[in-house]
Design an enzyme around this catalytic site. Structure first.
Site, PDB file in Angstrom:
ATOM      1  CD  GLU A 245      -2.308  -1.672   2.618  1.00 33.72           C
ATOM      2  OE1 GLU A 245      -2.021  -1.063   3.458  1.00 33.72           O
ATOM      3  OE2 GLU A 245      -2.737  -2.865   2.658  1.00 33.72           O
TER       4      GLU A 245
ATOM      5  CG  LEU B 121      -6.094  -0.167   2.277  1.00 33.12           C
ATOM      6  CD1 LEU B 121      -6.921   0.848   2.709  1.00 33.12           C
ATOM      7  CD2 LEU B 121      -6.003  -1.328   3.460  1.00 33.12           C
TER       8      LEU B 121
ATOM      9  CD  GLU C 177      -3.239  -4.761   5.331  1.00 30.97           C
ATOM     10  OE1 GLU C 177      -4.438  -5.322   5.400  1.00 30.97           O
ATOM     11  OE2 GLU C 177      -3.049  -3.615   5.413  1.00 30.97           O
TER      12      GLU C 177
ATOM     13  CD  GLN D  61       0.623   2.604   5.005  1.00 33.58           C
ATOM     14  OE1 GLN D  61      -0.483   2.857   5.464  1.00 33.58           O
ATOM     15  NE2 GLN D  61       0.671   2.528   3.607  1.00 33.58           N
ATOM     16  CG  PHE D  62       2.010   1.399  10.585  1.00 35.90           C
ATOM     17  CD1 PHE D  62       3.025   2.070  11.396  1.00 35.90           C
ATOM     18  CD2 PHE D  62       1.643   2.108   9.336  1.00 35.90           C
ATOM     19  CE1 PHE D  62       3.294   3.378  11.221  1.00 35.90           C
ATOM     20  CE2 PHE D  62       1.914   3.570   9.208  1.00 35.90           C
ATOM     21  CZ  PHE D  62       2.857   4.126  10.311  1.00 35.90           C
ATOM     22  CG  ASP D  63       3.753  -2.242  14.278  1.00 40.50           C
ATOM     23  OD1 ASP D  63       2.362  -1.900  14.595  1.00 40.50           O
ATOM     24  OD2 ASP D  63       4.533  -1.660  14.484  1.00 40.50           O
ATOM     25  N   GLY D  64       0.908  -3.338  13.023  1.00 41.41           N
ATOM     26  CA  GLY D  64      -0.723  -3.641  13.577  1.00 41.41           C
ATOM     27  C   GLY D  64      -1.415  -4.141  12.250  1.00 41.41           C
ATOM     28  CG  PHE D  65      -2.125  -1.870   9.914  1.00 41.82           C
ATOM     29  CD1 PHE D  65      -3.199  -1.740  10.801  1.00 41.82           C
ATOM     30  CD2 PHE D  65      -1.436  -0.909   9.352  1.00 41.82           C
ATOM     31  CE1 PHE D  65      -3.489  -0.709  11.373  1.00 41.82           C
ATOM     32  CE2 PHE D  65      -1.975   0.574  10.036  1.00 41.82           C
ATOM     33  CZ  PHE D  65      -2.911   0.635  11.305  1.00 41.82           C
TER      34      PHE D  65
ATOM     35  CG  HIS E  81       0.021   3.239  13.517  1.00 47.88           C
ATOM     36  ND1 HIS E  81      -1.330   3.270  14.000  1.00 47.88           N
ATOM     37  CD2 HIS E  81       0.052   3.771  12.393  1.00 47.88           C
ATOM     38  CE1 HIS E  81      -2.135   3.851  12.923  1.00 47.88           C
ATOM     39  NE2 HIS E  81      -1.215   3.864  11.884  1.00 47.88           N
TER      40      HIS E  81
HETATM   41  C1  LIG Z   1      -5.501  -3.200   7.744  1.00 43.78           C
HETATM   42  C2  LIG Z   1      -4.924  -1.541   7.657  1.00 43.78           C
HETATM   43  N1  LIG Z   1      -3.894  -1.724   6.521  1.00 43.78           N
HETATM   44  C3  LIG Z   1      -3.221  -0.582   6.403  1.00 43.78           C
HETATM   45  C4  LIG Z   1      -3.811   0.574   7.094  1.00 43.78           C
HETATM   46  C5  LIG Z   1      -2.863   1.824   7.043  1.00 43.78           C
HETATM   47  N2  LIG Z   1      -3.959   2.901   6.425  1.00 43.78           N
HETATM   48  C6  LIG Z   1      -4.501   3.616   7.208  1.00 43.78           C
HETATM   49  S1  LIG Z   1      -5.740   4.460   6.483  1.00 43.78           S
HETATM   50  C7  LIG Z   1      -5.412   3.668   5.076  1.00 43.78           C
HETATM   51  C8  LIG Z   1      -6.134   4.247   3.919  1.00 43.78           C
HETATM   52  C9  LIG Z   1      -7.519   4.248   4.107  1.00 43.78           C
HETATM   53  O1  LIG Z   1      -8.246   4.550   2.890  1.00 43.78           O
HETATM   54  P1  LIG Z   1      -9.621   4.464   2.838  1.00 43.78           P
HETATM   55  O2  LIG Z   1     -10.358   3.199   3.225  1.00 43.78           O
HETATM   56  O3  LIG Z   1     -10.176   4.862   1.466  1.00 43.78           O
HETATM   57  O4  LIG Z   1     -10.184   5.544   4.089  1.00 43.78           O
HETATM   58  P2  LIG Z   1      -9.643   7.063   4.062  1.00 43.78           P
HETATM   59  O5  LIG Z   1      -8.736   7.176   4.887  1.00 43.78           O
HETATM   60  O6  LIG Z   1      -9.717   7.624   2.666  1.00 43.78           O
HETATM   61  O7  LIG Z   1     -10.823   7.759   4.787  1.00 43.78           O
HETATM   62  C10 LIG Z   1      -4.331   2.911   5.063  1.00 43.78           C
HETATM   63  C11 LIG Z   1      -3.715   2.197   4.119  1.00 43.78           C
HETATM   64  C12 LIG Z   1      -4.595   0.250   8.168  1.00 43.78           C
HETATM   65  N3  LIG Z   1      -5.071   1.206   9.122  1.00 43.78           N
HETATM   66  N4  LIG Z   1      -5.179  -0.898   8.497  1.00 43.78           N
END
Ligand SMILES: Cc1ncc(C[n+]2csc(CCOP(=O)(O)OP(=O)(O)O)c2C)c(N)n1
Lengths: 358, 330
Positions: free
Chosen positions: B38, B67, B69, B91-95, B138
């Site tokens: 991502e 998006l 994993e 992108q981060f550990d928690g994901f 995070h």
């Molecule tokens: C499972 C997971 N993977 C990756 C992330 C990192 N991350 C945070 S927000 C984001 C994008 C999210 O996009 P969207 O669902 O369109 O929502 P928006 O932020 O645009 O409101 C990502 C990849 C996460 N928080 N959770």
């Protein structure tokens, strides 16, 4: 209701001109329209203040919602008190409509608590930071409400990126199979951090719903009246046992992804300008200026409320108490747990040992 | 936009840049290598680890993925089966957890299941650890879930030099590698030698500070903590070992040290209970029982979810907690 493809459903166009739509029941009186405007203005101000607080280091991070006020307020104002909302980290407008006090909202972003409110009190689940992690909870909650014979519904908020997560797609399968009283509101704000929605989907997101077996509706997410009308109907449908709806609110994240993001790395200023002309707040203001009985007085009162809110937010932020170290171990389990007790006791003694040394 | 000049021997750069340099070399060396995740393309990753790579190698080899994993790792497994060498970014550990099933039941098992017919030269990069004042999910340290899974090699870098060589070794490795990057140290600078010949093998631990009174075992972000502790301790001479490879564990290097010092402390950010340190402590005990003055001491996170950022300095092992544990090795 039609509209999974093509032009999103709309009542107010970008110029703020109102037109009836055959599929939308729009019977909002002046008080309701004023209420919606006030909500949107307040959350816009909340957003601006919090972004500033983050930039000043008072908040660890902030996830701006500007541009998405109509989608959030229009949908969340359609909820009844008994309904349950499952928000993402960007849905401050939903939190506002559920009555969460601003200070409670800030706790998460200042890093003093993972979530600052009691979800039972406000019928608002904690913000979901793991993208899509909450979609199945909304479905299960809705199944529970139905099993208990109530007419309560659940609403799950999703981003366009979240629509790619496997668990979100499982949530669609379950909701359809069980006809759960749940509404999925996908705010398609065009971006998932740096990835445009085209990276996630080859079709308009609302179209996917049909394959799962429930209606998908595309609504102009910058038109609060249309969002209000569409989500109200979707909730009514859910309550009466007809199952889920996916509402795709087509909107735009006008600001950065978070306070640490720089959108210039991945999108053009021209694109931002195009969407600025579709600003949901400006649109309703134009409409209101033409139709309200005393727009000037009303708008002035909203400005005053916004200023008061900004002051309240700054004060609340700076006076949020830092958590006590012992809070680390609080509520990890509902029942006493020997290791938790041991560590907590050890750490308290350990901290004391520093104070004794001169 | 970004510089593409190859650093010469001894160039100083940040850990993030060192990974970037290593990935660039891996992409240039082998057309089968690709980077996926991502925001790794246009944005260059949220920690800029893939900065400039999409511009240089194109969006098919440095791929912004949907998006999901599970999708990132699942499709990477398929690509590997077809002969590619994907480097996935979480992108981060928690994901990482949406991909947990793919990693633990599929990726880790396929070599055994196919009796060696399936090759899975996959790298899964995961920024891990806390200390950056970030939001929930995070700041986590999920390494033990993966060290517990046979079939995966698990490593953690702690310096720019290691970041560069280890990422290249990981890409070259025929087994799946879970590659942990200490996000607290992404912007730490240090010398990087692009000549891999002189680098230790990826699965070797390295003594990063010599000492005679007790051995501190660390990896990722806690290597720095332990070096600081050793530096601060004026009375005792502390040896610090950067484990680098968690699975396999370089037991020989660790045991040789503890046999000399007679004391051992293992330090990580993850919760102590059931954590990776428990395995290390057990092995050290098995190998050095007679040399040990006391049981191996463990310092780490608590029996609680990673706390909100205003509490993280209490949760994370710091210099004082490390020295407190050293006290208890006598
Ligand atoms: C499972 C997971 N993977 C990756 C992330 C990192 N991350 C945070 S927000 C984001 C994008 C999210 O996009 P969207 O669902 O369109 O929502 P928006 O932020 O645009 O409101 C990502 C990849 C996460 N928080 N959770």
């Amino acid at each position: 209701m039609s509209g999974a493809e093509g032009q999103p459903l709309r009542l107010l166009d970008a110029e703020g001109v109102y037109r009836d739509h055959p599929d939308l029941r729009a019977d909002f009186d002046e008080a309701q329209i004023r209420g919606l405007y006030r909500d949107m203005a307040m959350v816009r101000r909340l957003d601006t203040e919090c972004l500033a607080l983050a930039r000043q280091g008072e908040l660890a991070v902030w996830t701006p919602l500007s541009g998405q006020e109509a989608a959030q307020v229009g949908s969340a104002r359609s909820l009844l008190p008994g309904d349950m909302a499952f928000p993402t980290y960007r849905d401050h407008g939903v939190a506002w409509c559920r009555g969460v006090p601003p200070a409670a909202l800030l706790a998460h972003f200042r890093g003093v608590a993972h979530s600052g409110w009691d979800p039972r009190e406000y019928r608002l689940h904690p913000y979901s930071v793991v993208v899509g992690g909450h979609a199945l909870h909304a479905v299960g909650y809705a199944m529970g409400a139905a099993a208990q014979g109530t007419a309560d519904a659940a609403i799950a908020y999703l981003g366009d990126g979240a629509m790619s997560q496997g668990e979100v797609n499982e949530a669609f399968v379950w909701a359809a199979a069980r006809r759960a009283p749940v509404v999925f509101v996908c705010q398609n704000n065009q971006w998932a951090i740096s990835e445009p929605v085209e990276r996630q989907s080859a079709v308009p997101l609302a179209e996917r719903a049909r394959g799962f077996g429930f209606p998908g509706v595309r609504v102009d997410g910058n038109d609060v009246l249309a969002c209000r009308a569409v989500v109200r109907d979707a909730l009514a449908r859910a309550r009466s046992g007809h199952g889920p709806t996916l509402v795709e609110a087509v909107t735009y994240r006008m600001g950065p992804h978070t306070s640490s993001d720089d959108p210039r790395r991945y999108r053009t200023a021209e694109e931002e300008r195009v969407w600025l002309r579709r600003d949901p707040l400006a649109r309703l203001r134009t409409h209101l200026s033409r139709t309200d009985t005393d727009p000037e007085k009303f708008l002035a009162s909203v400005d005053e409320d916004c200023d008061a809110l900004a002051r309240e937010l700054r004060h609340a932020c700076r006076t949020l108490p830092d958590p006590r170290p012992g809070e680390i171990w609080e509520h990890v389990y509902a029942q006493t747990h020997p290791l938790v007790a041991e560590e907590r006791g050890w750490y308290a003694d350990y901290l004391d040992s520093f104070e004794e040394t001169p | 936009m970004t510089t593409t000049t190859e650093p010469s021997t001894g160039t100083t750069m940040s850990l993030s840049r060192a990974l970037n340099t290593g990935l660039r070399a891996a992409l240039a060396d082998d057309p089968a290598v690709l980077v996926m995740g991502e925001d790794v393309g246009t944005l260059g990753g949220v920690f800029r680890v893939t900065d400039g790579l999409a511009a240089e190698f194109g969006s098919d080899r440095v791929m912004d993925t949907p998006l999901g994993e599970a999708g990132i790792v699942g499709t990477a497994v398929g690509m590997a089966l077809r002969g590619l060498r994907p480097v996935c970014e979480i992108q981060f550990d928690g994901f990482v957890f949406p991909a947990f099933n793919q990693i633990t039941t599929q990726l880790a098992h396929l070599s055994s299941r196919t009796r060696g017919a399936a090759h899975l030269p996959l790298v899964i990069r995961i920024p891990f650890g806390g200390g950056i004042g970030a939001a929930e999910h995070h700041g986590e340290s999920p390494e033990a879930y993966f060290t517990h899974t046979p079939g995966l090699r698990v490593v953690a870098c702690s310096t720019p030099a290691d970041a560069h060589t280890m990422i290249r070794q990981a890409v070259a490795c025929p087994d799946p590698v879970v590659f942990f990057e200490p996000k607290q140290l992404y912007w730490e600078r240090g010398p990087v030698d692009t000549d891999l010949g002189s680098a230790p093998a990826m699965d070797r631990a390295v003594v990063v500070r010599e000492g005679s009174d007790a051995t501190l075992l660390a990896y990722g972000p806690t290597v720095r903590t332990c070096l600081d502790a050793a530096e601060a301790d004026e009375e005792r001479s502390l040896e610090v070992i950067d484990l680098r490879s968690l699975n396999p564990l370089d037991t020989a290097t660790v045991a040789a040290s503890v046999a000399r010092t007679g004391g051992c402390v293992v330090v990580h950010e993850a919760p102590v209970f059931g954590g990776y340190g428990a395995e290390v402590a057990a092995r050290v005990t098995e190998h050095c029982f007679d040399a040990l003055r006391t049981p191996v001491r463990r310092v780490g996170g608590f029996c609680a979810p990673y706390p909100p950022s205003r509490l993280e300095h209490h949760y994370l092992p710091d210099l004082d907690r490390v020295l407190d544990a050293v006290d208890r090795t006598w």
